[in-house]
Design a protein around this motif. Structure first.
Motif, short mmCIF file in Angstrom:
data_model
loop_
_atom_site.label_atom_id
_atom_site.label_comp_id
_atom_site.label_asym_id
_atom_site.label_seq_id
_atom_site.Cartn_x
_atom_site.Cartn_y
_atom_site.Cartn_z
N UNK A 3 0.85 -1.19 0.00
CA UNK A 3 0.00 0.00 0.00
C UNK A 3 0.89 1.24 0.00
N UNK A 4 1.79 1.32 -0.96
CA UNK A 4 2.71 2.45 -1.01
C UNK A 4 2.11 3.65 -1.72
N UNK A 5 2.80 4.80 -1.64
CA UNK A 5 2.29 6.02 -2.25
C UNK A 5 2.63 6.17 -3.74
N UNK A 6 3.47 5.27 -4.29
CA UNK A 6 3.92 5.41 -5.67
C UNK A 6 3.29 4.37 -6.60
N UNK A 7 3.07 4.79 -7.83
CA UNK A 7 2.76 3.86 -8.91
C UNK A 7 3.79 4.11 -10.00
N UNK A 19 -1.70 12.46 -0.52
CA UNK A 19 -2.31 12.31 0.80
C UNK A 19 -1.81 11.08 1.55
N UNK A 20 -1.03 10.25 0.93
CA UNK A 20 -0.55 9.03 1.58
C UNK A 20 0.38 9.37 2.74
N UNK A 21 0.31 8.65 3.86
CA UNK A 21 1.16 8.98 5.01
C UNK A 21 2.66 8.89 4.73
N UNK A 22 3.06 8.10 3.74
CA UNK A 22 4.48 7.98 3.40
C UNK A 22 4.88 8.88 2.23
N UNK A 72 10.47 0.09 -2.58
CA UNK A 72 10.02 0.29 -1.20
C UNK A 72 8.67 0.99 -1.14
N UNK A 73 8.46 1.94 -2.04
CA UNK A 73 7.26 2.77 -1.95
C UNK A 73 6.19 2.43 -3.00
#
Length: 547
Positions: A3-7, A19-22, A72-73
């Protein structure tokens, strides 16, 4: 599935969910090698470019480091084609090297003979080579060290330059660290530059790039030529060197439109170096006036195009570029890489802010509705007239007054692009103004009056975009600018980032005419700062509350 912030997408674009916490951690690590392309509210788009990868590699980051960030993200598996592409692109850096043979000749060498054969067949590279003494070696013409690096970069094979540098005439330069010392990141910047020989140090405005320059001078102990944007900047450099180093006034010369001094440390303006007389560069002799061992390029992102050509002939001298952003609106980042040198050190703005070395800043975009008459006039105007009409809309004057009143008691810069608008603003605010036409002595007097608090509001043109030290400025109101210039936006926010004695947060306002090209250009201007982690709160001019 993570559930990372990157695609990460197969076309080497990377989407970041804001808006992602990471998101902030991901942004920090991603900015090492990727460039922000679009920054709307919810999803930011980055692109992984060849130059970004090579700059990251030159700064010490490996392909595995960069892929580890993506993995990682990333919310989904990184496409195999992207992984392969990043590894292969990074692996191109250093496959070709420029060095000297036992006879002192300049040579191009590679352990990958097919690559060497490929690049030397290029019609723009062939004329720069004079012999082929062995399968893995070509001899380069002595004058062509800079040009061959430019041409190799253009065809996707950046060369590492190990050919060494002239030491220059030795000159003792020490740091006087009685009541201060280089900050850890400044020391690291000096050390990585010195180890690499030449290259660029990227630090936020207000983070002490001049001190990095002084540290590099102390490390190299040689005659130094410092190139700066204007005469005011030259004098600020002189004052800082007199304060922070063992140099005396007799050892520092100013070479500008007003003064022509050549001393062991000479500070010259870009304007004087590019001045022509009867079609020739009138002051070109300055580059060889002394045996310079170090050339410092201040605000290297503003380096005029002619100086690139001159720099191509200076490859035997150590070169240090200082800047807050490698963004160039003319697209010549590759020439900075090949002629000044690759990025050696880069400290993210928010990281330096977190350490307390630059002030926190809140950014606001204030949207202003044009009156109906102005909207009709705008609608009927030609495309090339619309930006100026929107940027200089009279409706902005009232909002400037409201913001100045809101921040009464603070040190306020009001910044504009157009001279007639600056005249109007100065009259409306009963405040002094500084433009390109203001004599240097008068500029220095007004800047000093602003620093001491004698005046609290100063209206300035783009001459104050760069290299002006105004530590107490806490508010900037940008009324108009150079179209969609990302570098200008960064420089203007940078006027506010000197740490405040009370730890206060600075306020940066950009005034935008709603539903015009002014608004479109603003989105592009904000891209670099969004990459650094700054976000803009949208305010409505009528209430100065969130729209």
């Amino acid at each position: 599935m993570a559930d990372g912030p990157l695609i990460v997408q197969s076309d080497r674009t990377v989407l970041l969910e804001v808006a992602h916490p990471d998101a902030e951690s991901a942004r920090h690590d991603l900015a090492v090698f990727a460039e922000l392309e679009r920054a709307p509210e919810h999803i930011h788009t980055y692109r992984v470019t060849r130059l970004g990868l090579w700059n990251a590699r030159a700064a010490g980051h490996t392909a595995e480091d960069m892929l580890a960030t993506l993995e990682r993200y990333s919310r989904f598996p990184v496409p195999p084609s992207v992984s392969v592409d990043i590894r292969e692109t990074v692996n191109r850096y250093g496959r070709l090297v420029i060095e000297r043979d036992d006879d002192g000749q300049l040579i191009l060498r590679s352990s990958d003979v097919p690559v060497l054969s490929e690049v030397t067949r290029n019609k723009r590279i062939q004329p720069l080579l004079i012999s082929h003494p062995s399968p893995d070696t070509y001899v380069i013409d002595t004058w062509a060290r800079g040009q061959i690096k430019q041409e190799l970069l253009k065809i996707g094979w950046p060369a590492e330059d190990f050919a060494g540098y002239t030491p220059g005439t030795p000159h003792p330069i020490g740091l006087v660290e009685d009541d201060w010392e280089l900050r850890p990141y400044q020391r690291q910047a000096v050390d990585t530059f010195t180890a690499g020989g030449s290259g660029v140090v990227v630090l936020p405005c207000g983070a002490g790039k001049t001190l990095v320059g002084a540290g590099a001078m102390s490390a190299t102990q040689t005659n130094t030529l410092i190139l700066v944007t204007n005469t005011v900047s030259a004098r600020q450099w002189r004052d800082e060197l007199l304060k922070r180093t063992t140099l005396t006034a007799d050892e520092i010369g100013e070479y500008s439109g007003q003064t022509k001094e050549v001393k062991p440390v000479t500070i010259a303006t870009y304007q004087i170096l590019t001045a022509k007389r009867k079609g020739d560069y009138a002051h070109l002799a300055l580059l060889d006036a002394l045996d310079w061992g170090l050339i410092v390029y201040d605000e290297v992102h503003l380096l005029p195009a002619p100086v690139f050509k001159l720099t191509a002939d200076l490859q035997a001298r150590r070169r240090l570029g200082l800047t807050a952003t490698l963004v160039r609106e003319d697209g010549r980042e590759g020439d900075v890489f090949s002629l000044i040198g690759p990025k050696r050190f880069d400290a993210p703005w928010k990281e330096i802010e977190a350490q307390g070395f630059i002030a926190p800043a809140a950014c606001y975009e204030v949207r202003i509705d044009l009156p109906d008459d102005d909207r009709l006039e705008y609608a009927a105007a030609a495309d090339d007239e619309r930006y100026r009409m929107a940027a200089t809309a009279p409706a902005k004057i009232r909002t400037v007054k409201d913001l100045v009143a809101k921040h009464a008691g603070e040190q306020i810069l009001v910044i504009g692009q157009y001279l007639d608008q600056i005249d109007t603003l100065a009259q409306a605010l009963d405040a002094p103004q500084i433009t390109g036409a203001t004599p240097v002595d008068e500029r220095e007097r007004l800047f000093n009056a602003f620093r001491t608090g004698e005046i609290s509001v100063l209206v300035v043109s783009k001459v104050a975009n760069f290299s002006i030290d105004l530590p107490d400025a806490s508010v900037a109101i940008q009324v108009s600018g150079s179209f969609g210039s990302r570098q200008e936006e960064a420089q203007r926010l940078g006027r506010l980032l000197r740490p405040k004695a009370d730890g206060a947060t600075a306020s940066f306002y950009t005034l935008i005419a709603r539903d015009t090209v002014d608004q479109d250009f603003a989105q592009n201007r904000q891209r670099f700062l969004a990459e650094q982690g700054y976000s803009y709160t949208i305010l409505d001019a009528d209430s100065l509350t969130p729209a």
